[in-house]
Design an enzyme around this catalytic site. Structure first.
Site, PDB file in Angstrom:
ATOM      1  N   GLY A 177       0.821  -1.208   0.000  1.00  0.00           N
ATOM      2  CA  GLY A 177       0.000   0.000   0.000  1.00  0.00           C
ATOM      3  C   GLY A 177       0.851   1.253   0.000  1.00  0.00           C
ATOM      4  N   GLY A 229      -0.355   4.375   0.506  1.00  0.00           N
ATOM      5  CA  GLY A 229      -1.120   5.474   1.097  1.00  0.00           C
ATOM      6  C   GLY A 229      -0.195   6.241   2.037  1.00  0.00           C
ATOM      7  N   ALA A 286       0.494   5.724   5.203  1.00  0.00           N
ATOM      8  CA  ALA A 286       1.333   4.865   6.033  1.00  0.00           C
ATOM      9  C   ALA A 286       2.437   4.214   5.205  1.00  0.00           C
ATOM     10  CB  ALA A 286       0.460   3.798   6.704  1.00  0.00           C
ATOM     11  N   GLU A 314     -17.071  17.232   5.559  1.00  0.00           N
ATOM     12  CA  GLU A 314     -16.163  17.915   4.625  1.00  0.00           C
ATOM     13  C   GLU A 314     -16.739  17.901   3.205  1.00  0.00           C
ATOM     14  OE1 GLU A 314     -12.090  16.374   5.399  1.00  0.00           O
ATOM     15  OE2 GLU A 314     -11.863  18.300   6.406  1.00  0.00           O
ATOM     16  N   ASP A 330      -4.907   2.274   8.442  1.00  0.00           N
ATOM     17  CA  ASP A 330      -6.299   1.893   8.701  1.00  0.00           C
ATOM     18  C   ASP A 330      -6.553   0.392   8.819  1.00  0.00           C
ATOM     19  OD1 ASP A 330      -6.882   4.547   8.775  1.00  0.00           O
ATOM     20  OD2 ASP A 330      -8.334   4.525   7.138  1.00  0.00           O
ATOM     21  N   LYS A 346      -4.408  26.408   7.292  1.00  0.00           N
ATOM     22  CA  LYS A 346      -4.046  25.281   6.433  1.00  0.00           C
ATOM     23  C   LYS A 346      -2.892  25.659   5.517  1.00  0.00           C
ATOM     24  CE  LYS A 346      -7.655  21.942   5.702  1.00  0.00           C
ATOM     25  NZ  LYS A 346      -8.352  21.143   4.747  1.00  0.00           N
TER      26      LYS A 346
END
Ligand SMILES: Cc1cc2nc3c(=O)[nH]c(=O)nc-3n(C[C@H](O)[C@H](O)[C@H](O)COP(=O)(O)OP(=O)(O)OC[C@H]3O[C@@H](n4cnc5c(N)ncnc54)[C@H](O)[C@@H]3O)c2cc1C
Length: 392
Positions: A8, A10, A12, A164, A290, A371
């Site tokens: 993965g 992502g 992580a 959001e 996750d 932000k």
């Protein structure tokens, strides 16, 4: 030479790859991902609402340390944990000495009838784009169908993703109304939530402010309203129908289905990991992001929620622990302190609770300014992975 396999790309997985490269090990590092690109999952709601394009939130993972990380584009189908092999859709099984499993999240339907067939989830670029096309095509169709359901949108769930998304949606809708020449007064947005509270992770006044903001922009909230069925043109809660031809499904997520298929002891495809993030009985196997569930000592051991922010901190810890294992040193415990939570309400508004410089509560346009000025974006729940990979 030892082989470290990361599954993965992502938050992580990419972060772990970077950390392992920087450790300068004499090891082969292989990163497996089903797409050649990384996507900013924390910005999928913007693609779904049409305020960002997929290219704004994706980048090619083959650009990440190409000399030091072997990138394999393929889908992981299962992990043969006894044989230490990753099974892939289009390649031969990949053997590993150390495994960092970061396969991320999928949509959770909780078995609700019709949710999978009729709801539009936001879990990757393809699903976010599909949700956007559904919204735009239904609105555009009204001019010929004159079916008011084409102007109705139901958002299922009132967690982070839904709120959001709603923020982006209410910002974009007036532009779509103008573009398609739609009757604004006939547009209806309902948000349906089973729990009694909206945004429970924020202190009540701040959450209420966000609710008021969205209500002021036309959103109707229905709390304590468990969804019992999703039909092609309605969401049903115990006999009450909320009519809509666009149903956004954002009630929650679970970990990758590969977890259950690979025989882990899991709940909703999340595995309770040890305090060094390895898996019980498999010291060379780490689960991060996750797909993992890390007990939070401050919440009676209930797992931390899956977020981009915690995924990155986990990746740092797990990568350090792989290095420790290879060097025969003790591993370290995972320690986490959230630095804050930011929830955007469209491109120019939001709410935030920050713990970086004392406890601060912010709302309105200042959140979006914040932000933009925060440099190390990895420390807040608004991660920009490219910036993060370039930092430190
Ligand atoms: C709309 C939205 C807004 C969010 N906002 C925030 C926020 O503001 N702050 C925050 O901290 N968190 C937020 N989150 C949560 C955050 O995005 C996730 O917690 C985070 O993405 C988890 O990171 P990960 O690396 O574990 O997994 P993911 O980001 O899911 O990455 C998993 C990777 O694995 C790949 N993959 C999956 N299955 C396979 C397979 N079988 N084979 C090969 N590759 C595979 C995927 O393509 C992906 O690249 C948000 C989530 C959503 C949906």
């Amino acid at each position: 030479m030892k082989t470290i396999v990361i599954l993965g790309a992502g938050y992580a997985g990419l972060r772990a790859a970077k950390k392992l490269v920087h450790a300068k090990l004499d090891a082969r590092i292989v990163l497996v991902n089903k797409n050649p690109y990384h996507y900013e999952a924390t910005q999928l709601h913007q693609v779904a609402a049409g305020t960002k394009e997929p290219e704004d939130i994706t980048f090619d993972i083959r650009d990440v340390e190409p000399q030091k990380v072997e990138v394999l584009i393929d889908e992981v189908t299962e992990i043969d944990r006894a044989a230490h092999k990753v099974l892939l859709k289009d390649h031969e099984p990949l053997a590993y000495d150390y495994l960092l499993n970061a396969l991320g999240f999928e949509s959770e339907t909780f078995g609700i009838k019709g949710a999978e067939e009729n709801g539009w989830p936001l879990v990757d670029v393809d699903t976010a784009l599909a949700a956007r096309r559904r919204l735009e095509s239904m609105l555009a169709r009204y001019n010929t169908s004159h079916d008011e359901n084409d102007l109705h949108i139901v958002v299922c769930g009132a967690g982070f993703t839904s709120i959001e998304y709603l923020g982006e949606l209410v910002w974009r809708l007036p532009r779509l109304v103008k573009e398609y020449g739609l009757p604004e007064e006939k547009i209806r947005i309902d948000c349906i939530e089973a729990a009694p509270k909206i945004l429970p992770m924020f202190e009540p006044k701040l959450a209420q402010w966000a609710v008021k903001y969205l209500e002021g922009h036309g959103v109707n909230f229905h709390v304590s309203t468990p969804i019992t069925e999703v039909k092609p043109d309605a969401v049903v809660s115990n006999g009450t129908e909320y009519k809509a031809n666009t149903v956004i499904w954002a009630t929650g997520v679970r970990g990758s289905e590969v977890i259950a298929k690979s025989g882990y002891d899991q709940k909703r495809n999340r595995v309770i990991v040890k305090d060094d993030l390895s898996v019980e009985g498999n010291p060379n196997e780490f689960l991060i992001g996750d797909v993992s569930a890390v007990p939070n000592p401050a919440a009676d051991g209930r797992p931390y929620p899956g977020t981009g922010q915690i995924s990155i901190v986990q990746a740092d810890c797990a990568a350090a622990n792989v290095v420790a294992r290879i060097k025969g040193k003790p591993t370290k415990k995972f320690v986490y302190k959230s630095l804050g939570t930011v929830c955007s309400l469209g491109p120019h508004c939001g709410i935030a609770e920050l713990d970086a410089f004392g406890h601060m509560k912010l709302k309105g346009a200042v959140v979006q300014i914040l932000k933009k000025i925060v440099n190390d974006r990895s420390v807040l729940e608004m991660t920009d992975i490219k910036t993060m990979l370039e930092s430190n």
